[in-house]
Scaffold this motif. Structure first.
Motif, short mmCIF file in Angstrom:
data_model
loop_
_atom_site.label_atom_id
_atom_site.label_comp_id
_atom_site.label_asym_id
_atom_site.label_seq_id
_atom_site.Cartn_x
_atom_site.Cartn_y
_atom_site.Cartn_z
N ARG A 113 34.43 43.17 44.28
CA ARG A 113 35.28 42.38 43.37
C ARG A 113 35.99 43.29 42.37
NH1 ARG A 113 35.51 37.22 41.28
NH2 ARG A 113 35.57 37.11 39.03
N THR A 114 35.26 44.24 41.83
CA THR A 114 35.82 45.16 40.83
C THR A 114 36.81 46.13 41.46
OG1 THR A 114 33.77 44.96 39.58
CG2 THR A 114 35.19 46.80 39.03
N LEU A 115 36.51 46.65 42.64
CA LEU A 115 37.44 47.56 43.32
C LEU A 115 38.75 46.87 43.68
CD1 LEU A 115 35.04 49.60 45.63
CD2 LEU A 115 36.34 50.45 43.66
N VAL A 116 38.68 45.64 44.15
CA VAL A 116 39.89 44.91 44.52
C VAL A 116 40.79 44.69 43.31
CG1 VAL A 116 40.78 42.71 45.45
CG2 VAL A 116 38.84 43.83 46.54
N ARG A 117 40.20 44.57 42.13
CA ARG A 117 41.01 44.42 40.91
C ARG A 117 41.91 45.63 40.67
NH1 ARG A 117 36.35 41.58 38.26
NH2 ARG A 117 37.23 39.67 37.43
N TRP A 134 42.60 37.62 44.97
CA TRP A 134 42.05 38.45 46.04
C TRP A 134 40.65 38.92 45.71
CZ3 TRP A 134 46.84 42.10 46.78
CH2 TRP A 134 47.86 41.40 47.42
N HIS A 135 40.40 39.26 44.42
CA HIS A 135 39.07 39.76 44.08
C HIS A 135 38.01 38.67 44.23
CE1 HIS A 135 40.54 38.36 40.10
NE2 HIS A 135 39.26 38.13 39.83
N VAL A 140 33.96 36.93 48.20
CA VAL A 140 33.35 35.61 48.41
C VAL A 140 32.63 35.15 47.13
CG1 VAL A 140 32.09 34.15 50.03
CG2 VAL A 140 32.98 36.34 50.81
N THR A 141 33.35 35.22 46.03
CA THR A 141 32.83 34.77 44.74
C THR A 141 33.77 33.72 44.16
OG1 THR A 141 33.94 36.57 43.58
CG2 THR A 141 31.63 36.92 44.19
#
Length: 155
Positions: A113-117, A134-135, A140-141
């Motif tokens: 999630r953090t990397l996609v940001r 996208w994150h 899947v959160t």
């Protein structure tokens, strides 16, 4: 006795307005952390009369400053969401991050999630009708309204 599996429903999701406010508040917090780190380095330099690190920070280019802020941003989101399932923005808007079944996200989900940001155009992923970026989808959160989520979980 049959146990039902809990799933996140659309009525629990945070609104686009809440998500935008989360983004703005969290950016301000990250900016304050970044400036605070720079100020702390300067104060330590003054106290120790060793100005080399302070001079290095002052000489950073715009790109280097952006990269430094991205590192701070990465650790901010990683630590806050991993340990609290919330950032300061989410505390303010009374929202939190959960998995599809209502459980707390695991380390892999939070790191992803953090990397996609960090994807430069990721912020525009909210412009679609979907209130999830996208994150959210790739990890899947879900970001849900905390009080409604807790009430529904108790049922």
């Amino acid at each position: 006795m049959e146990t039902k599996e809990f799933t996140i429903t659309d009525d629990l999701l945070a609104s686009k307005g809440q998500r935008f406010l989360n983004f703005i508040i969290d950016l301000l917090v990250v900016y304050m952390f970044t400036v605070g780190i720079g100020a702390a380095v300067n104060i330590i330099g003054e106290l120790t009369e060793n100005y080399s690190l302070a001079e290095w920070i002052i000489s950073l280019t715009l790109i280097e400053n952006i990269l430094f802020m991205l590192v701070v941003l990465f650790f901010y989101y990683l630590i806050m969401e991993l340990y609290f399932s919330r950032t300061f923005g989410k505390y303010f808007t009374k929202t939190m991050v959960v998995k599809y079944n209502g459980s707390k996200p695991n380390v892999k989900s939070i790191v992803l999630r953090t990397l996609v940001r960090m994807i430069p155009i990721e912020a525009f992923s909210f412009l679609s009708d979907n209130a999830r970026g996208w994150h959210d989808t790739l990890s899947v959160t879900y970001v849900v309204n905390k009080h409604e989520f807790i009430s529904k979980m108790k049922l």
